[in-house]
Design an enzyme around this catalytic site. Structure first.
Site, mmCIF file in Angstrom:
data_model
loop_
_atom_site.group_PDB
_atom_site.id
_atom_site.type_symbol
_atom_site.label_atom_id
_atom_site.label_comp_id
_atom_site.label_asym_id
_atom_site.label_seq_id
_atom_site.Cartn_x
_atom_site.Cartn_y
_atom_site.Cartn_z
ATOM 1 N N CYS A 1 39.652 56.384 41.062
ATOM 2 C CA CYS A 1 40.825 55.531 41.187
ATOM 3 C C CYS A 1 41.867 55.808 40.098
ATOM 4 C CB CYS A 1 40.425 54.055 41.189
ATOM 5 S SG CYS A 1 39.556 53.578 39.693
ATOM 6 N N ASP B 1 41.626 56.772 31.767
ATOM 7 C CA ASP B 1 40.934 56.562 30.496
ATOM 8 C C ASP B 1 39.983 57.701 30.176
ATOM 9 O OD1 ASP B 1 41.903 54.208 29.240
ATOM 10 O OD2 ASP B 1 41.091 53.056 30.905
ATOM 11 N N HIS C 1 61.147 47.547 32.834
ATOM 12 C CA HIS C 1 61.269 46.649 33.983
ATOM 13 C C HIS C 1 62.360 47.098 34.929
ATOM 14 C CE1 HIS C 1 58.904 43.255 31.903
ATOM 15 N NE2 HIS C 1 58.163 43.898 32.777
ATOM 16 N N GLU D 1 34.644 55.801 33.015
ATOM 17 C CA GLU D 1 35.902 56.168 32.365
ATOM 18 C C GLU D 1 35.720 56.402 30.869
ATOM 19 O OE1 GLU D 1 38.841 53.053 32.931
ATOM 20 O OE2 GLU D 1 37.339 51.477 32.790
HETATM 21 C C1 PEP Z 1 41.646 54.545 34.788
HETATM 22 O O1 PEP Z 1 41.400 54.386 33.592
HETATM 23 O O2 PEP Z 1 41.690 55.666 35.346
HETATM 24 C C2 PEP Z 1 41.952 53.391 35.635
HETATM 25 C C3 PEP Z 1 42.082 53.518 36.941
HETATM 26 O O3 PEP Z 1 42.111 52.191 35.044
HETATM 27 P P1 PEP Z 1 43.434 51.714 34.235
HETATM 28 O O4 PEP Z 1 44.504 52.742 34.501
HETATM 29 O O5 PEP Z 1 43.744 50.370 34.766
HETATM 30 O O6 PEP Z 1 42.931 51.723 32.840
HETATM 31 MG MG MG Z 2 40.890 52.413 32.802
#
Ligand code: PEP
Ligand code: MG
Length: 571
Positions: free
Chosen positions: A501, A454, A188, A430
């Protein structure tokens, strides 16, 4: 003397050290004559601590950091925790021990429980408990004003460890940097330092032993290095870097309103990833063209019960309205794994990342899932909403999730609710099974977003939270590139939009290859947007297509990095 460590909040600075050595409270385990007096003394210390924490929380919220304020909401909950209070009072009652020793005993038990956890995020929560323990004991020992870092000139704080409340009280105008020996990116204190814009480096190697207040230091939060008592050459180099940094930032900011396009006219979108509505301004300030990922789980965390449909509707509406017609991809709840919520009992799992998480949990907890999907559909008329399901492994799961969407949509229509008829429903790719079968998924999903965080963890069978296997985080490994190519090709064949993403979307070596592969959208944390737009503007897609062909012929991640670097992609 140079110390190398980990940069956990970016930026470079040069100033004098202020060495912060927190008084360590020594508690004496004394017997007390009157337990009622002692319990009252304990409760008064809790009350005084509460007033202080509320003050810190309100200050940080007033300084426009509401999500950091939530950290102190969690502190307040720990302070008020009935089990901790009950156990402390029991020790006072039964053992007739003084309050400071009783409270210390109870808190130490929980601190070592967190300290011993495998998960680094959970381990860092021990710091929050220590913070509260020291505050309460400080009051019991008659030490008012727990934090007393005071200076009236610019400094770089050096400390063995900084608690979140220490960090939150730092004056951003005077504190030009932080160096500690303990801490991690997800602590944090790190989160607060980043939001206050204070560069922060964690170094080991006895830095605190060597430095003293008044020493000069150069701190580089980008590289993760600290130079103690720098030479004239070090200082010359620092001033050059600082100037370059400022000039580059100015240049990048000039790209704010420009399109994201390669030299030969291949247009893409660069959007932002957000965890809450508070992150939106930063996406817009950094020229984000939409939201490529809204991680809604943060709306569900750090509270006692699930947000109801109306609360969720208001939140989604606000996000959509603020984005003013730009596309907003909202991901349905992705908890489990490292993200826990107190009011859903997932039970003990041997492998939480392979367990009941995300869409699996939502299909299991259908009422909760429906509540979110209904709130999303209701919000759809307020902007350009796209709904995305996380962690889809099979076509059956995607169909089930879509069936919930259709049911919710139909019942809202029959209730007379006004909705957007054409909401796109897509999925995160993912999990390797989905990446391999992308040609089938592409027929049923309206869009894909590749979640590389992931996808890499599952492709390389390497827990993303485990530092020991972090060398297997290899976004440029040809095996992963082959999977990504498969996903993008499948989407293109069906005329579907495909974005990314995960962190890889802003990796400077990966971006040229993703352009070559024809990725439509790059979504990332807002601080990476300018840089990525600038890289894309220097590329030629035709050349990148050839580069990808070569990359796919390579055998290792390093070979691919070298290939991209050799082709002058790196500045
Ligand atoms: C990912 O797995 O790349 C993703 C964008 O989701 P998170 O990081 O929230 O698992
Ligand atoms: Mg993910």
């Amino acid at each position: 003397m140079r110390f190398d460590g980990v940069g956990i909040s970016p930026g470079i600075s040069n100033s004098m050290i202020y060495k912060f050595e927190k008084a360590v409270f020594q508690t004496d385990g004394k017997l007390v004559a009157d337990v009622t007096v002692e319990i009252n003394r304990f409760r008064a210390a809790l009350d005084e601590s509460l007033v202080e924490i509320e003050k810190i929380r309100n200050n940080i919220v007033k300084a426009h950091h509401p999500s950091e304020g939530a950290i102190f909401d969690a502190h307040i909950e720990i302070l008020k925790d009935p089990v901790i209070i009950e156990q402390t009072e029991e020790i006072i009652n039964v053992e007739k021990l003084n309050a400071e020793r009783a409270y210390e005993t109870v808190m130490n038990k929980y601190i070592s429980m967190f300290d011993e956890m495998d998960d680094s995020y959970m381990r860092e929560r021990a710091t929050d408990l220590k913070d509260i323990k020291e505050r309460v004991i400080g009051h019991l020992l008659g030490r008012k004003g727990y934090m007393n870092i005071s200076f009236n000139e610019e400094v770089i704080i050096a400390a063995h460890d900084l608690t979140p409340s220490d960090t939150a009280q730092l004056d951003r105008n005077l504190v030009k940097g932080i160096v500690t020996e303990i801490g991690g990116r997800t602590s944090h204190s790190a989160i607060i330092a980043r939001s206050l814009g204070i560069p922060y480096v964690v170094v080991s190697g006895n830095f605190i032993y060597y430095c003293k207040t008044g020493d000069e230091v150069i701190l580089n939060g980008d590289e993760g290095s600290v130079i103690l008592n720098p030479s004239d050459e070090d200082l010359d180099e620092y001033f050059i870097k600082k100037k370059e940094f400022a000039e580059r930032r100015k240049l990048l900011e000039s790209l704010k309103d420009s399109e994201s396009e390669t030299r030969d006219g291949f247009k893409v979108k660069i959007s932002g990833n957000i965890g809450s509505i508070d992150d939106l301004d930063s996406v817009l300030e950094n020229g984000g063209e939409g939201i490529g990922l809204y991680r809604t789980e943060f709306l569900f965390m750090n509270r006692k019960s699930c947000p109801d449909e109306d609360e969720q509707f208001e939140t989604y509406r606000e996000v959509l309205e603020k984005m003013d017609g730009r596309p907003v991809v909202i991901r349905t709840l992705d908890v489990g794994g490292d993200k826990k919520i107190d009011y859903i009992d997932i039970g003990e799992e041997m492998n939480p990342f392979l367990g009941n998480r995300a869409i699996r949990l939502c299909l299991d907890e259908e009422d909760m899932f429906k509540c979110q999907v209904r709130a999303l559909i209701r919000a759809s008329i307020h902007g350009n909403l796209k709904i995305m399901f996380p962690m889809i492994a099979t076509i059956d799961e995607f169909r089930k999730a879509k069936a919930v969407f259709s049911q919710c949509r139909d019942s809202l229509v029959s209730e007379g609710c006004k909705i957007n008829e054409d909401i796109e429903v897509g999925m995160m790719v993912e999990i390797p099974s989905a990446a391999i079968l992308a040609h089938k998924f592409a027929k049923e999903a309206d869009f894909f977003s590749i979640g590389t965080n992931d996808l890499i963890q599952y492709t390389f069978a390497a827990d993303r939270m485990n530092e020991k296997v972090s060398y297997l985080y290899q976004p440029l490994n040809p095996s992963l590139l082959i999977l990504i190519k498969n996903i993008i090709d499948a989407a293109k064949k069906e005329g579907k939009h495909v974005g990314m993403c995960g962190e890889m979307a802003s990796n400077k070596y990966a971006v040229p290859l993703l352009i070559g592969l024809g990725l439509d959208e790059f979504s990332m944390s807002s601080s990476r947007i300018f840089e990525t737009r600038e890289i894309i503007g220097r590329l030629n897609q035709k050349e990148m297509k050839k580069l990808v062909e070569k990359a796919l012929e390579m055998s290792t991640c390093d070979e691919v990095v070298e290939l991209v670097a050799k082709n002058n992609i790196e500045q």
